[in-house]
Write a protein that holds these residues in place. Structure first.
Motif, PDB file in Angstrom:
ATOM      1  N   GLY A  23       0.817  -1.220   0.000  1.00  0.00           N
ATOM      2  CA  GLY A  23       0.000   0.000   0.000  1.00  0.00           C
ATOM      3  C   GLY A  23       0.845   1.262   0.000  1.00  0.00           C
ATOM      4  O   GLY A  23       0.336   2.344  -0.284  1.00  0.00           O
ATOM      5  N   THR A  24       2.137   1.140   0.361  1.00  0.00           N
ATOM      6  CA  THR A  24       2.988   2.333   0.419  1.00  0.00           C
ATOM      7  C   THR A  24       3.472   2.708  -0.986  1.00  0.00           C
ATOM      8  O   THR A  24       3.197   3.791  -1.482  1.00  0.00           O
ATOM      9  N   PHE A  25       4.176   1.754  -1.591  1.00  0.00           N
ATOM     10  CA  PHE A  25       4.683   1.975  -2.949  1.00  0.00           C
ATOM     11  C   PHE A  25       4.479   0.708  -3.777  1.00  0.00           C
ATOM     12  O   PHE A  25       4.328  -0.386  -3.231  1.00  0.00           O
ATOM     13  N   ALA A  26       4.479   0.902  -5.085  1.00  0.00           N
ATOM     14  CA  ALA A  26       4.119  -0.201  -5.982  1.00  0.00           C
ATOM     15  C   ALA A  26       5.229  -1.233  -6.129  1.00  0.00           C
ATOM     16  O   ALA A  26       4.966  -2.353  -6.586  1.00  0.00           O
ATOM     17  N   ASP A  27       6.458  -0.858  -5.755  1.00  0.00           N
ATOM     18  CA  ASP A  27       7.587  -1.700  -6.157  1.00  0.00           C
ATOM     19  C   ASP A  27       8.465  -2.176  -4.995  1.00  0.00           C
ATOM     20  O   ASP A  27       9.608  -2.562  -5.195  1.00  0.00           O
ATOM     21  N   ILE A  28       7.916  -2.172  -3.793  1.00  0.00           N
ATOM     22  CA  ILE A  28       8.711  -2.662  -2.646  1.00  0.00           C
ATOM     23  C   ILE A  28       9.108  -4.129  -2.875  1.00  0.00           C
ATOM     24  O   ILE A  28      10.208  -4.543  -2.515  1.00  0.00           O
ATOM     25  N   ALA A  29       8.205  -4.887  -3.469  1.00  0.00           N
ATOM     26  CA  ALA A  29       8.475  -6.323  -3.650  1.00  0.00           C
ATOM     27  C   ALA A  29       9.206  -6.631  -4.951  1.00  0.00           C
ATOM     28  O   ALA A  29       9.499  -7.794  -5.232  1.00  0.00           O
ATOM     29  N   THR A  30       9.509  -5.587  -5.725  1.00  0.00           N
ATOM     30  CA  THR A  30      10.145  -5.864  -7.021  1.00  0.00           C
ATOM     31  C   THR A  30      11.451  -5.095  -7.247  1.00  0.00           C
ATOM     32  O   THR A  30      12.327  -5.572  -7.975  1.00  0.00           O
ATOM     33  N   ASP A  31      11.565  -3.907  -6.672  1.00  0.00           N
ATOM     34  CA  ASP A  31      12.737  -3.075  -6.943  1.00  0.00           C
ATOM     35  C   ASP A  31      13.685  -3.079  -5.732  1.00  0.00           C
ATOM     36  O   ASP A  31      13.264  -2.720  -4.629  1.00  0.00           O
ATOM     37  N   PRO A  32      14.939  -3.460  -5.920  1.00  0.00           N
ATOM     38  CA  PRO A  32      15.854  -3.555  -4.770  1.00  0.00           C
ATOM     39  C   PRO A  32      16.014  -2.251  -4.005  1.00  0.00           C
ATOM     40  O   PRO A  32      16.101  -2.265  -2.776  1.00  0.00           O
ATOM     41  N   ASP A  33      16.003  -1.120  -4.699  1.00  0.00           N
ATOM     42  CA  ASP A  33      16.168   0.159  -3.993  1.00  0.00           C
ATOM     43  C   ASP A  33      14.934   0.480  -3.158  1.00  0.00           C
ATOM     44  O   ASP A  33      15.036   0.939  -2.009  1.00  0.00           O
ATOM     45  N   ALA A  34      13.766   0.241  -3.737  1.00  0.00           N
ATOM     46  CA  ALA A  34      12.521   0.478  -3.014  1.00  0.00           C
ATOM     47  C   ALA A  34      12.460  -0.445  -1.802  1.00  0.00           C
ATOM     48  O   ALA A  34      12.065  -0.042  -0.693  1.00  0.00           O
ATOM     49  N   ASN A  35      12.862  -1.673  -2.017  1.00  0.00           N
ATOM     50  CA  ASN A  35      12.849  -2.668  -0.949  1.00  0.00           C
ATOM     51  C   ASN A  35      13.763  -2.238   0.186  1.00  0.00           C
ATOM     52  O   ASN A  35      13.393  -2.299   1.370  1.00  0.00           O
ATOM     53  N   GLU A  36      14.945  -1.767  -0.183  1.00  0.00           N
ATOM     54  CA  GLU A  36      15.909  -1.343   0.842  1.00  0.00           C
ATOM     55  C   GLU A  36      15.390  -0.127   1.601  1.00  0.00           C
ATOM     56  O   GLU A  36      15.594  -0.010   2.820  1.00  0.00           O
ATOM     57  N   ALA A  37      14.685   0.742   0.913  1.00  0.00           N
ATOM     58  CA  ALA A  37      14.141   1.929   1.599  1.00  0.00           C
ATOM     59  C   ALA A  37      13.139   1.500   2.676  1.00  0.00           C
ATOM     60  O   ALA A  37      13.174   2.010   3.804  1.00  0.00           O
ATOM     61  N   ALA A  38      12.270   0.552   2.322  1.00  0.00           N
ATOM     62  CA  ALA A  38      11.285   0.069   3.299  1.00  0.00           C
ATOM     63  C   ALA A  38      11.985  -0.663   4.438  1.00  0.00           C
ATOM     64  O   ALA A  38      11.655  -0.475   5.619  1.00  0.00           O
ATOM     65  N   ALA A  39      12.962  -1.486   4.071  1.00  0.00           N
ATOM     66  CA  ALA A  39      13.693  -2.263   5.078  1.00  0.00           C
ATOM     67  C   ALA A  39      14.424  -1.330   6.042  1.00  0.00           C
ATOM     68  O   ALA A  39      14.397  -1.527   7.267  1.00  0.00           O
ATOM     69  N   ALA A  40      15.051  -0.296   5.491  1.00  0.00           N
ATOM     70  CA  ALA A  40      15.803   0.645   6.326  1.00  0.00           C
ATOM     71  C   ALA A  40      14.873   1.367   7.296  1.00  0.00           C
ATOM     72  O   ALA A  40      15.234   1.624   8.451  1.00  0.00           O
ATOM     73  N   PHE A  41      13.668   1.665   6.831  1.00  0.00           N
ATOM     74  CA  PHE A  41      12.698   2.331   7.708  1.00  0.00           C
ATOM     75  C   PHE A  41      12.394   1.437   8.915  1.00  0.00           C
ATOM     76  O   PHE A  41      12.399   1.896  10.063  1.00  0.00           O
ATOM     77  N   VAL A  42      12.155   0.155   8.661  1.00  0.00           N
ATOM     78  CA  VAL A  42      11.825  -0.756   9.772  1.00  0.00           C
ATOM     79  C   VAL A  42      13.037  -0.925  10.689  1.00  0.00           C
ATOM     80  O   VAL A  42      12.908  -0.931  11.922  1.00  0.00           O
TER      81      VAL A  42
END
Ligand code: FAD
Ligand code: NA7
Length: 547
Positions: A285-304
């Motif tokens: 629900g946050t962004f469309a590409d957390i599960a597909t784009d490594p940079d987006a994924n890392e941004a979410a991971a870093a937040f947690v």
């Protein structure tokens, strides 16, 4: 057609009495008028919600869409009080559905099915229960559960442990842990729920963690009356949205790429989702590409990771709790998980750095020689997912070929519902079915199967079977969709990676429920392409035990 048929005990046999089996009994018996028998090894209905009674057990799909959509009156009548449902509430809901549709008289409990054999000469299935009793039917529906076969690791010395030993998925009716030394192995969705609920109620809690988790708050709590009224007023739209969406969790999935917005905006969106709660919402629900784009994924991971550092007071414990790998397992959420590790009675043992060596009579001994003394040991170690329960039944299709053999390189299917060589066998949540909120996924499959069976009944079709080409093409599609995501790069049950020796392969259609439903529709519109519907086989007679 019935004049040429010899009798079977039932028109259809359904194995499993969870969300899937209950729905299939309702559809096949009440809508199609077939005689149906459901078997479950459990002592009651509910499937997952019968077995998983551990403290903290909760559905993390929000309550308003963790239910059937087919009964509009029930959607209006049911009292929704909290955002999520605890296990007893889901069990009570399913028991109510069974009573409401008078389904109980066709469900046989405490009956494990041990084999199922297709009789090619008569085009019927014969199933055998653990009692030795056999039953025949023209259709076999396997609603065995995709997260149901428990995984209990074979830790040396397991049988020597003298204390209480439980798996969360086979939880005892009664337990009393007050003042006891309790250990939990596993920090998946289940472990997180159980650990959070147990910590304040036990003497001492030792958490044995192999992989740290990215978890966000669930945000559970009471639902305001206006919110419930709004759900009830909008259910038609809600279900249309759910059925057309990807994960079908009842929220709007983002279409914005994480890196398309400023750092400030990203943090704002993550914080908003953190405050609102929900694991799937945070990932999809946050962004469309957390599960597909490594940079987006890392941004979410870093937040947690940042949140863990803020919440957990002891830096060494915080370090152990902080994942460094991809955020690409089933997203999970909690009700104060990281906070639990600030309690004096909770201890974290990193068993990746310091593996469990053995169980002794009263302790878990780790490789460093430390003995973690326990009265109770809880395995929150998950499930042999998707095909686990299939491999525990001797299923034989055409020419006596076993399902185990058919799936020796990994489980496959056509559309998650049929598999080649096993005519008239329909799976609910079989391999390569949708990765989504399960009730609407189950209903999608159940409706489609029911329509197909109705067609067979009307047209004198004796056998329905997927072609090898169709099954291979569906498997290839599932693989290529999975490869677009980051999920295959994380070791989890979604790919069978949690079970030692299990083939690591795609086990879900990760293209979303909406697209999956479009596939089902296209296949039925196209005269069930990919399936062979044969009327030339010997016809088994319609059962005379119509209920
Ligand atoms: P199940 O409910 O697993 O039922 C299968 C039944 O088959 C069982 O009762 C079993 O005893 C029976 N069975 C199996 N083999 C045999 C045999 N050989 N003989 C006789 N009976 C047999 N999904 C979501 O979408 N959202 C969630 O929030 C969510 N939370 C979950 C939380 C937990 C703790 C777990 C374990 C799962 C969760 N799931 C969730 C997944 C959940 O399994 C599904 O939502 C749904 O309940 C599955 O229903 P089912 O009928 O397909 O399978
Ligand atoms: P999961 O998500 O498979 O989690 C199981 C946990 O147990 C996970 O932390 C595992 O660590 C751990 N585990 C598994 N085997 C072992 C062994 N041998 N030793 C130590 N630790 C182990 O199962 P859940 O029940 O939590 O959740 C499954 C789904 O059910 C969930 O998504 C909901 O839908 C309900 P690992 O991560 O593999 O290192």
């Amino acid at each position: 057609m019935s004049a040429t048929r010899t009798r079977t005990d039932y028109d259809a046999i359904v194995i499993g009495a969870g969300f899937g089996g209950i729905y299939m009994l309702h559809k096949l018996r009440n809508d199609l008028g077939l005689s149906v028998r459901v078997f479950d090894k459990a002592g009651g209905v509910g499937g997952t919600w019968y077995w998983n009674r551990y403290p903290g057990a909760l559905s993390d799909t929000e309550a308003f869409v963790y239910r059937y959509s087919f009964d509009k009156e029930l959607l209006q009548e049911w009292q929704l009080k909290t955002r999520y449902l605890k296990q007893p509430q889901i069990l009570a809901y399913l028991e109510h559905v069974v009573d409401r549709y008078d389904l109980g008289r066709d469900i046989q409990f405490n009956t494990a099915i041990v084999s199922a054999t297709f009789d090619e000469a008569q085009s019927i299935w014969q199933v055998t229960a653990d009692s030795g009793d056999t039953y025949t039917a023209r259709y076999l529906v396997t609603a065995l559960g995709l997260l149901s076969a428990t995984n209990i690791p074979n830790i040396p010395g397991r049988e020597t442990f003298d204390g209480e030993l439980y798996h969360t998925g086979a939880w005892p009716e009664e337990h009393d842990f007050a003042g006891k030394r309790v250990g939990v192995i596993g920090t998946g969705s289940t472990g997180i729920q159980a650990i959070t609920a147990l910590a304040p109620t036990v003497g001492h809690l030792t958490v044995f963690q192999r992989s740290p988790q990215y978890s966000v708050p669930a945000g559970n709590g009471p639902l305001a009356g206006e919110v419930v009224e709004a759900f009830k007023a909008n259910y038609d739209n809600i279900w249309t949205g759910v059925r057309g969406s990807a994960v079908a969790f009842g929220f709007s999935e983002s279409t914005v790429a994480a890196m398309a917005v400023s750092e400030e905006e990203r943090q704002r969106v993550f914080q908003e989702a953190w405050d609102l709660g929900g694991g799937f919402r945070f990932m999809f629900g946050t962004f469309a590409d957390i599960a597909t784009d490594p940079d987006a994924n890392e941004a979410a991971a870093a937040f947690v990771r940042g949140k863990i550092a803020e919440i957990v007071k002891d830096p060494e414990t915080a370090r152990k709790l902080t994942p460094t790998d991809l955020y690409a397992k089933r997203p999970v959420c909690d009700s104060g998980y990281y906070q639990v590790f600030n309690r004096d009675n909770v201890e974290l043992v990193d068993i990746k750095a310091n593996p469990i060596a053995e169980l002794t009579a009263n302790a878990v001994r780790t490789a460093d020689g430390a003995e973690h003394e326990l009265d109770v040991l809880i395995f929150a170690t998950g499930f042999d997912a998707v095909d686990g329960n299939y491999n525990r039944i001797d299923i034989r299709g055409r020419s006596g070929k076993t399902m185990v053999d058919h799936w020796k390189d990994g489980p496959t299917s056509y559309l998650g519902v049929a598999t080649t060589g096993f005519p008239n066998l329909f799976m609910i949540s079989g391999p390569n079915g949708p990765f989504a909120n399960l009730p609407p996924s189950i209903e999608s499959q159940g409706e489609w199967i029911c329509d197909l069976v109705a067609k067979a009944e009307q047209s004198g079709i004796a056998t329905i079977e997927s072609t090898q080409e169709a099954e291979q093409a569906w498997t290839a599609d599932c693989l290529s969709i999975a490869d677009v995501t980051l999920f295959p790069k994380a070791a989890s049950w979604i790919f069978g990676a949690n079970i030692p020796g299990k083939t690591n392969t795609v086990m879900f259609y990760l293209g979303g429920l909406g697209n999956y439903r479009n596939h089902l529709q296209a296949v039925s519109d196209n005269n069930y392409e990919g399936l062979e519907l044969r009327s030339d086989a010997v016809l088994a007679p319609v059962s005379e035990t119509v209920s």
